[in-house]
Design a protein around this motif. Structure first.
Motif, PDB file in Angstrom:
ATOM      1  N   ILE A  41       0.859  -1.185   0.000  1.00 29.55           N
ATOM      2  CA  ILE A  41       0.000   0.000   0.000  1.00 29.55           C
ATOM      3  C   ILE A  41       0.896   1.236   0.000  1.00 29.55           C
ATOM      4  N   ASN A  42       0.851   1.963  -1.102  1.00 30.72           N
ATOM      5  CA  ASN A  42       1.759   3.081  -1.331  1.00 30.72           C
ATOM      6  C   ASN A  42       0.955   4.365  -1.544  1.00 30.72           C
ATOM      7  N   THR A  43       1.208   5.369  -0.697  1.00 32.81           N
ATOM      8  CA  THR A  43       0.550   6.671  -0.859  1.00 32.81           C
ATOM      9  C   THR A  43       1.505   7.676  -1.504  1.00 32.81           C
ATOM     10  N   SER A  44       2.335   7.202  -2.414  1.00 33.64           N
ATOM     11  CA  SER A  44       3.286   8.085  -3.078  1.00 33.64           C
ATOM     12  C   SER A  44       2.569   9.260  -3.740  1.00 33.64           C
ATOM     13  N   SER A  45       3.150  10.432  -3.592  1.00 30.76           N
ATOM     14  CA  SER A  45       2.569  11.634  -4.189  1.00 30.76           C
ATOM     15  C   SER A  45       3.657  12.686  -4.321  1.00 30.76           C
ATOM     16  N   GLU A  46       3.588  13.484  -5.383  1.00 35.97           N
ATOM     17  CA  GLU A  46       4.523  14.582  -5.563  1.00 35.97           C
ATOM     18  C   GLU A  46       3.999  15.878  -4.957  1.00 35.97           C
ATOM     19  N   ASN A 103     -11.062   2.974   2.089  1.00 35.48           N
ATOM     20  CA  ASN A 103     -11.926   2.409   1.059  1.00 35.48           C
ATOM     21  C   ASN A 103     -11.166   2.114  -0.227  1.00 35.48           C
ATOM     22  N   ASP A 104     -10.152   2.937  -0.542  1.00 30.75           N
ATOM     23  CA  ASP A 104      -9.277   2.617  -1.680  1.00 30.75           C
ATOM     24  C   ASP A 104      -8.644   1.237  -1.496  1.00 30.75           C
ATOM     25  N   ILE A 105      -8.135   1.009  -0.284  1.00 32.46           N
ATOM     26  CA  ILE A 105      -7.472  -0.265   0.006  1.00 32.46           C
ATOM     27  C   ILE A 105      -8.462  -1.425  -0.098  1.00 32.46           C
ATOM     28  N   GLU A 106      -9.643  -1.234   0.489  1.00 30.77           N
ATOM     29  CA  GLU A 106     -10.647  -2.299   0.428  1.00 30.77           C
ATOM     30  C   GLU A 106     -10.968  -2.668  -1.020  1.00 30.77           C
ATOM     31  N   ALA A 107     -11.212  -1.646  -1.851  1.00 28.97           N
ATOM     32  CA  ALA A 107     -11.620  -1.908  -3.234  1.00 28.97           C
ATOM     33  C   ALA A 107     -10.545  -2.690  -3.987  1.00 28.97           C
ATOM     34  N   SER A 108      -9.276  -2.325  -3.795  1.00 28.75           N
ATOM     35  CA  SER A 108      -8.204  -2.982  -4.547  1.00 28.75           C
ATOM     36  C   SER A 108      -7.825  -4.337  -3.965  1.00 28.75           C
ATOM     37  N   VAL A 109      -7.633  -4.369  -2.652  1.00 26.62           N
ATOM     38  CA  VAL A 109      -7.101  -5.584  -2.025  1.00 26.62           C
ATOM     39  C   VAL A 109      -8.175  -6.652  -1.870  1.00 26.62           C
ATOM     40  N   GLU A 110      -9.346  -6.252  -1.393  1.00 28.67           N
ATOM     41  CA  GLU A 110     -10.419  -7.239  -1.223  1.00 28.67           C
ATOM     42  C   GLU A 110     -11.016  -7.625  -2.567  1.00 28.67           C
ATOM     43  N   GLY A 111     -11.091  -6.636  -3.476  1.00 27.56           N
ATOM     44  CA  GLY A 111     -11.600  -6.954  -4.812  1.00 27.56           C
ATOM     45  C   GLY A 111     -10.755  -7.989  -5.512  1.00 27.56           C
ATOM     46  N   ALA A 112      -9.439  -7.899  -5.336  1.00 28.75           N
ATOM     47  CA  ALA A 112      -8.526  -8.859  -5.968  1.00 28.75           C
ATOM     48  C   ALA A 112      -8.297 -10.100  -5.116  1.00 28.75           C
ATOM     49  N   MET A 113      -8.830 -10.103  -3.883  1.00 36.42           N
ATOM     50  CA  MET A 113      -8.644 -11.204  -2.937  1.00 36.42           C
ATOM     51  C   MET A 113      -7.168 -11.551  -2.771  1.00 36.42           C
ATOM     52  N   LEU A 114      -6.376 -10.518  -2.471  1.00 38.35           N
ATOM     53  CA  LEU A 114      -4.959 -10.739  -2.188  1.00 38.35           C
ATOM     54  C   LEU A 114      -4.813 -11.353  -0.800  1.00 38.35           C
ATOM     55  N   ASP A 115      -3.642 -11.902  -0.522  1.00 42.63           N
ATOM     56  CA  ASP A 115      -3.458 -12.700   0.697  1.00 42.63           C
ATOM     57  C   ASP A 115      -2.969 -11.900   1.893  1.00 42.63           C
ATOM     58  N   GLY A 116      -2.366 -10.774   1.664  1.00 45.54           N
ATOM     59  CA  GLY A 116      -1.845  -9.972   2.761  1.00 45.54           C
ATOM     60  C   GLY A 116      -1.422  -8.621   2.247  1.00 45.54           C
ATOM     61  N   MET A 117      -0.968  -7.748   3.156  1.00 46.94           N
ATOM     62  CA  MET A 117      -0.510  -6.436   2.701  1.00 46.94           C
ATOM     63  C   MET A 117       0.505  -5.841   3.672  1.00 46.94           C
ATOM     64  N   VAL A 118       1.390  -5.038   3.090  1.00 49.42           N
ATOM     65  CA  VAL A 118       2.324  -4.224   3.859  1.00 49.42           C
ATOM     66  C   VAL A 118       1.980  -2.774   3.554  1.00 49.42           C
ATOM     67  N   GLY A 129      -5.797   5.467   8.285  1.00 47.02           N
ATOM     68  CA  GLY A 129      -6.551   4.917   7.160  1.00 47.02           C
ATOM     69  C   GLY A 129      -6.102   3.508   6.820  1.00 47.02           C
ATOM     70  N   GLN A 130      -4.787   3.274   6.860  1.00 50.38           N
ATOM     71  CA  GLN A 130      -4.247   1.945   6.581  1.00 50.38           C
ATOM     72  C   GLN A 130      -4.545   0.960   7.712  1.00 50.38           C
ATOM     73  N   LEU A 131      -4.409   1.418   8.953  1.00 44.99           N
ATOM     74  CA  LEU A 131      -4.753   0.557  10.090  1.00 44.99           C
ATOM     75  C   LEU A 131      -6.225   0.154  10.053  1.00 44.99           C
ATOM     76  N   MET A 132      -7.088   1.109   9.704  1.00 45.61           N
ATOM     77  CA  MET A 132      -8.523   0.813   9.622  1.00 45.61           C
ATOM     78  C   MET A 132      -8.797  -0.238   8.550  1.00 45.61           C
ATOM     79  N   ALA A 133      -8.105  -0.126   7.421  1.00 47.14           N
ATOM     80  CA  ALA A 133      -8.284  -1.112   6.349  1.00 47.14           C
ATOM     81  C   ALA A 133      -7.804  -2.487   6.794  1.00 47.14           C
TER      82      ALA A 133
END
Length: 565
Positions: A41-46, A103-118, A129-133
């Motif tokens: 999970i990357n919040t990279s931004s310029e 909600n961004d994390i939920e849509a991507s990670v749960e939608g794809a049914m990935l196994d874990g996340m960092v 936001g990340q802890l809540m996800a």
């Protein structure tokens, strides 16, 4: 035998085939598609220095995950930074963006049914936001602190982003030359990472470790330092192990771990924003914990053991060198729930075994605290029926009971104008309402600016402030009761205050009361009408209509009766 991964589907089935087609095009071998699939999970931004280094961190983490036998997938989310995202809609996007991250994390990670996340944790709202996800999805998850920024020097004195923030409001009140502020702003931030004080970002990084959701000994840390790089590599190895062990956030996020996190925040005099964020994580974890009551109960048990700017004069670098969060937990060990487990799979007691504090002048033992009175106090009373929060800091206040007439404002601009024109006088209680989670919406409204302007006007010890808005984690000035709940926009008592009403704030009894009789308040309530909603389109409209009160962590779960229409 290794357990079945939820990301794997029968070979040749529809989902297997279409996923394999995409992943083959990305250069992923078919045999690798059977391995643990892990979101980074990357919040990279310029837009802000907070996030500018995260792409490099993500690349290093990907390599570590591959070497450990996993397949990494980088997932991007929105990236709110108070000092940048606070420009639009009077700051309403700042807190509201926290829930977009979830909600961004939920849509991507749960939608794809990935196994874990960092999760690469950075600025204030991305961490909760990340802890809540993680709590919501309940798949193996690990938080990696991506570090604090180096600050600078101006005219031979230390300068950081807090000094710029305070200085900007001193310019408004004529207490600082504008060119001086410009010079400070050019030297305050010397590289990537989050604010260098014990603001919300560093407080929440410490919360991650105290909860057990970050690797022990990893917070806080200098951005892009060798130690941060070591943690990133360890995290890549550990997340693969966690997936095979099926170690999930709700195994870690227990009532005991939330109590440990609250103790850590109190011990470092951390950001008051940690309270609502921890409550939000508890709600998402389905953990029956009243975090506000936790802080209320633990306040007198936990002494302040460290005084990092803005609470005291130590730097975050000195705190880091003294042992950081792990050293604080070691000093607090007799008070902790030692059985709480961490992302290592081991108990907190086991992780603290053998830990030493490198500098006990920076992180003190409980027998010799920086301050015995709590740095964060929860107030109840007729104005704060559910809660109000005061960050008292470590300075012993001469006046612990403040009584004065109310001066009421519905926005920060009007309050600032009154300060500039000398209309706020010693003894007044400045009331700023309509800045809560519904009324702001999203707690936008600039309460912090008003606090610093009061300080700039030389009234910091002579004027109290009461607001349903939130304060920057860098605010530690004056007597301010913040995050008053219920808020004014939903007809909380704060909405009924009128100019001249007497308000009593008592830190010893921990009460905040309005000296107006009940019959008069009832008459005012009958006359009260909600104001026209602000920013009533798009995301902010959706947020305002679905946000729950602070006592529920301001999470977005539909609750009839909370909407402001």
């Amino acid at each position: 035998m290794k357990r079945k991964l939820r990301s794997n589907f029968p070979r040749g089935s529809y989902l297997w085939a279409v996923r394999n087609a995409h992943w083959h095009a990305l250069g992923i071998a078919e045999e690798d598609c059977e391995k643990p699939k892990i979101a980074i999970i990357n919040t990279s931004s310029e837009l802000a220095a907070c996030f500018s280094h995260l792409d490099g961190v993500a690349a290093e983490l990907k390599q570590a995950i591959r070497e450990a036998g996993g397949v990494p997938f980088e997932v991007r989310t929105t990236a709110p930074s108070d000092f940048i995202t606070g420009a639009g809609a009077r700051g309403a996007y700042i807190l509201a963006a926290r829930d977009l991250v979830t909600n961004d994390i939920e849509a991507s990670v749960e939608g794809a049914m990935l196994d874990g996340m960092v999760c690469l944790t950075s600025c204030d709202k991305t961490v909760p936001g990340q802890l809540m996800a993680a709590a919501r999805l309940n798949i193996p998850s690990l938080m990696v602190s991506c570090g604090y920024q180096p600050s600078g020097e101006y005219r031979g004195r230390h300068v950081d982003i807090e000094d710029v923030f305070v200085g900007a409001m001193h310019v408004v009140t004529g207490n600082l030359d504008r060119d001086e502020l410009i010079g400070m702003s050019r030297e305050a931030v010397k590289g990537p990472g989050v604010c260098s004080g014990m603001g919300t970002a560093n407080s929440m990084h410490i919360v991650c470790e105290a909860l057990g959701m970050a690797l022990p000994g990893s917070t806080p840390v200098a951005a892009n330092s060798a130690r941060m790089g070591d943690t990133v590599r360890q995290a890549g190895q550990r997340i693969v192990e966690m997936i095979w062990e099926d170690l999930k956030p709700r195994d870690i996020l227990t009532p005991g771990s939330f109590a440990n996190a609250a103790r850590a925040v109190l011990a470092v005099g951390g950001s008051i924003n940690s309270v609502k964020h921890l409550q939000a994580v508890a709600v998402e974890a389905h953990c029956d914990v009243d975090v506000y009551a936790l802080f209320e109960r633990l306040a007198d048990q936990v002494p302040v053991l460290s005084a990092v700017r803005p609470v005291g004069e130590h730097t975050i670098e000195a705190f880091d060198a003294a042992g950081g969060c792990q050293a604080v937990l070691k000093q607090l060990e007799p008070l902790l729930d030692a059985d709480a487990i961490t992302v290592t799979g081991r108990s907190l007691e086991a992780e603290l075994d053998g830990v030493t504090v490198a500098d006990e002048s920076v992180i003190r033992p409980m027998a010799r605290p920086v301050a015995s009175r709590p740095a964060i106090v929860i107030l109840r009373g007729s104005l704060t029926l559910e809660s109000g929060i005061v960050k008292t800091g470590i300075v012993e206040r001469k006046v612990r009971r403040f009584t004065g007439p109310a001066r009421c404002f519905s926005n920060s601009d009007d309050a600032l104008a009154a300060l500039e024109q000398g209309e706020i006088r010693p003894g007044d209680v400045l009331v700023m309402r309509g800045a809560g989670v519904c009324g702001g919406p999203g707690m936008g409204g600039g309460a912090s600016r008003v606090v610093f302007a009061i300080d700039g006007a030389g009234l910091g010890e002579e004027v109290a402030m009461l607001t349903d808005g939130h304060l920057s984690g860098l605010v530690c000035k004056g007597l301010v009761v913040a995050e008053v709940s219920p808020e004014g926009a939903v007809a909380g008592p704060l909405a009924l205050v009128e100019d001249g009403d007497r308000i009593v704030i008592d830190l010893d009894t921990r009460r905040c009361d309005l000296e107006v009789d009940a019959d008069e308040l009832e008459r005012r309530l009958q006359r009260w009408r909600p104001r026209q909603p602000l920013f009533d389109t798009g995301w902010l409209q959706q947020y305002r209509r679905t946000v729950q009160p602070l006592t529920k962590g301001a999470v977005l779960v539909r609750s009839e009766g909370n909407a402001v229409d």
